[in-house]
Design an enzyme around this catalytic site. Structure first.
Site, mmCIF file in Angstrom:
data_model
loop_
_atom_site.group_PDB
_atom_site.id
_atom_site.type_symbol
_atom_site.label_atom_id
_atom_site.label_comp_id
_atom_site.label_asym_id
_atom_site.label_seq_id
_atom_site.Cartn_x
_atom_site.Cartn_y
_atom_site.Cartn_z
ATOM 1 N N ARG A 257 0.826 -1.213 0.000
ATOM 2 C CA ARG A 257 0.000 0.000 0.000
ATOM 3 C C ARG A 257 0.864 1.268 0.000
ATOM 4 O O ARG A 257 0.482 2.274 -0.600
ATOM 5 C CB ARG A 257 -0.917 0.010 1.223
ATOM 6 C CG ARG A 257 -2.028 -0.991 1.073
ATOM 7 C CD ARG A 257 -2.921 -1.005 2.280
ATOM 8 N NE ARG A 257 -4.078 -1.843 2.026
ATOM 9 C CZ ARG A 257 -4.796 -2.404 2.975
ATOM 10 N NH1 ARG A 257 -4.490 -2.229 4.248
ATOM 11 N NH2 ARG A 257 -5.825 -3.146 2.660
ATOM 12 N N LYS B 210 -19.181 -17.863 0.814
ATOM 13 C CA LYS B 210 -20.616 -17.804 1.112
ATOM 14 C C LYS B 210 -21.393 -16.962 0.122
ATOM 15 O O LYS B 210 -20.972 -15.870 -0.246
ATOM 16 C CB LYS B 210 -20.820 -17.179 2.497
ATOM 17 C CG LYS B 210 -20.318 -18.047 3.611
ATOM 18 C CD LYS B 210 -20.566 -17.358 4.918
ATOM 19 C CE LYS B 210 -20.215 -18.264 6.079
ATOM 20 N NZ LYS B 210 -20.279 -17.531 7.343
ATOM 21 N N GLY C 110 -10.775 -8.952 -1.635
ATOM 22 C CA GLY C 110 -10.376 -9.987 -0.681
ATOM 23 C C GLY C 110 -9.373 -10.989 -1.217
ATOM 24 O O GLY C 110 -8.314 -10.629 -1.716
ATOM 25 N N GLY D 124 -12.996 -4.033 0.198
ATOM 26 C CA GLY D 124 -14.395 -3.632 0.404
ATOM 27 C C GLY D 124 -14.855 -2.549 -0.560
ATOM 28 O O GLY D 124 -16.006 -2.555 -1.006
HETATM 29 P P1 AMP Z 1 -14.401 -14.860 0.280
HETATM 30 O O1 AMP Z 1 -13.696 -14.107 1.363
HETATM 31 O O2 AMP Z 1 -15.877 -14.921 0.430
HETATM 32 O O3 AMP Z 1 -13.950 -14.443 -1.085
HETATM 33 O O4 AMP Z 1 -13.968 -16.364 0.468
HETATM 34 C C1 AMP Z 1 -12.666 -16.803 0.308
HETATM 35 C C2 AMP Z 1 -12.524 -18.057 1.088
HETATM 36 O O5 AMP Z 1 -13.406 -19.015 0.580
HETATM 37 C C3 AMP Z 1 -11.133 -18.648 1.018
HETATM 38 O O6 AMP Z 1 -10.580 -18.630 2.304
HETATM 39 C C4 AMP Z 1 -11.400 -20.081 0.572
HETATM 40 O O7 AMP Z 1 -10.642 -21.027 1.293
HETATM 41 C C5 AMP Z 1 -12.866 -20.271 0.872
HETATM 42 N N1 AMP Z 1 -13.444 -21.331 0.056
HETATM 43 C C6 AMP Z 1 -13.460 -21.421 -1.277
HETATM 44 N N2 AMP Z 1 -14.005 -22.585 -1.669
HETATM 45 C C7 AMP Z 1 -14.351 -23.257 -0.556
HETATM 46 C C8 AMP Z 1 -14.952 -24.517 -0.301
HETATM 47 N N3 AMP Z 1 -15.287 -25.322 -1.295
HETATM 48 N N4 AMP Z 1 -15.139 -24.870 0.983
HETATM 49 C C9 AMP Z 1 -14.786 -24.064 1.990
HETATM 50 N N5 AMP Z 1 -14.219 -22.847 1.814
HETATM 51 C C10 AMP Z 1 -14.004 -22.446 0.558
#
Ligand code: AMP
Length: 418
Positions: free
Chosen positions: A35, A220, A376, A399
């Site tokens: 950064r 999620k 992220g 974000g």
């Molecule tokens: P996000 O912050 O929502 O972009 O999520 C990223 C996170 O999702 C990473 O830490 C990944 O390890 C997790 N992730 C991706 N695919 C899976 C999966 N099939 N099961 C559990 N975690 C997952």
């Protein structure tokens, strides 16, 4: 709108809002200076023009003033080293009028952490746990009024205002948005980093060359729903990957074993599929998965159909059939947005899908597509593969980028653009 390239900073004092919220270890050594380096082109241009710098940032989430743990003093030497001038320090950002007034052309000063003052964020601090609603409302009103004064004070230090902190552009804070009001349009502008980020988002979301493909991964669906809803009105192809896959698969009646799933979002998943159909969006879900018998890098693994995951096993990444299907769609695209890994990329045995997506995005980019990667973990993912220079732009925004993709107006951008 004024631009940093068109502005001559000679003899001017520039207030530059940067995002120096860098990670530090227990001895306050900077562990990643990305950064800081990202703001250098802006800071160097101002000094080279013969301007003087008032560098301002937040760090962490301090709850008091001062809060040694979050002092920007710890990063002062490094900033001086990379900027190539000795940066002075104002230990109280609200009492820096004299030291700012004394700055000469070519000199630089850094203000202490702006968030030592609750006025920066405009959020009440120190409210008793049992405060009544009236007390809370009064405290909020008071800090909002004080925030305006704080913004005015910061603005009084300088002749011009440069916002180069895209990472906080989604916050209506004193230094990121409010203080811009005190500068004439010709004296406020984006820094180079902010300009690049804003242009990249506009290229994807506003000046889209079709076909437009978004790849949404991550864990999620609930955390990505606003983005997905907005993208469904814009994209030609929406690839859904990562942990959220299994909420969709279960909603469609598939067997997902122990895979991550949001049982309260099954209806939402079905309504997304329905909306995609209505909007003529080609929604692409994984058809196979790399599954594991526990959540670890050394787990036993198998490839199975995504809707036939046995009990005791969980989907950790996409399988080869999905990799090929995703790659085919990506390679035909002219605009690509990638947010979120296709699997648990932190474990080396489950990076295959994300790597295949990265390769396809890089190939499309080499063939003329514009690709934006960000938000992220996608950045960590592309960096892990050493492929950041094979996509068009990797956002520093987190974000802020996600809110821009949701279609929201970011206060830090609106404050300059009007
Ligand atoms: P996000 O912050 O929502 O972009 O999520 C990223 C996170 O999702 C990473 O830490 C990944 O390890 C997790 N992730 C991706 N695919 C899976 C999966 N099939 N099961 C559990 N975690 C997952």
């Amino acid at each position: 709108m004024q631009t940093i390239d068109n502005f001559n900073f000679a003899g001017k004092k520039a207030f530059v809002r940067v995002d120096f919220n860098v990670p530090v270890d227990e001895n306050f050594n900077i562990t990643d200076d990305t950064r800081i380096m990202a703001a250098m082109p802006t800071l160097k241009k101002i000094l080279a023009d013969g301007g003087s710098l008032i560098i301002a940032s937040h760090m962490g989430r301090p709850k008091k003033n001062p809060d040694e743990k979050y002092s920007l003093r710890h990063i002062l030497k490094h900033v001086s080293d990379v900027l190539g001038v000795e940066v002075k320090f104002a230990p109280d950002c609200a009492k820096a009028a004299d030291v700012c007034a004394a700055l000469k052309p070519g000199e630089a000063l850094m203000l202490e952490n702006l968030r030592f003052y609750a006025e920066e964020e405009g959020k009440p601090r120190g409210l008793a746990d049992d405060a009544t609603d009236e007390e809370k409302a009064a405290a909020k009103k008071a800090v909002k009024a004080a925030q305006k004064e704080f913004a005015k004070l910061l603005a009084s230090y300088a002749d011009c205002y440069v916002n180069d902190a895209f990472g906080t552009a989604h916050r209506a804070h004193a230094s990121t948005a409010l203080m811009a009001e005190y500068f004439a349009p010709e004296n406020k502008m984006f820094g180079y980093l902010m300009e690049k980020e804003v242009n990249a988002v506009e290229k994807v979301m506003a000046h889209t060359v079709r076909p437009f493909t978004a790849i949404m991964g991550g864990s999620k669906v609930s955390s990505k729903i606003d983005i997905i809803e907005n993208l469904l009105t814009k994209v030609d192809n929406l690839i859904i990957a990562g942990g959220m896959t299994y909420t969709f698969v279960k909603a469609l009646g598939g067997k997902i074993g122990q895979s991550i799933c949001e049982d309260d979002k099954l209806d939402l998943a079905l309504s997304i599929l329905d909306k995609a159909k209505k909007n003529n969006v080609n929604l692409v879900l994984a058809t196979d998965a790399k599954i594991a018998d526990n959540f670890s890098n050394d787990a036993n693994t198998r490839f199975v159909a995504v809707n036939e995951i046995p009990d005791g096993w969980e989907g950790m990444d996409i399988g080869p059939e999905s990799e090929a299907a995703f790659a085919e769609v990506i390679k035909k695209s002219k605009t690509i947005l990638w947010n979120g890994p296709t699997g648990v990329f932190e474990f080396d045995n489950f990076t295959g899908g994300s790597r295949a997506v990265a390769e396809a995005v890089a190939e499309a980019t080499a063939n003329g597509a514009f690709s934006l990667v960000g938000g992220g973990d996608s950045v960590a993912c592309i960096n892990k593969f050493g492929m950041a220079d094979r996509v068009s732009y990797v956002s520093t925004g987190g974000g802020a980028l996600l809110e821009a993709i949701e279609g929201k107006t970011l206060p830090g951008i609106a404050a300059i653009k009007g």
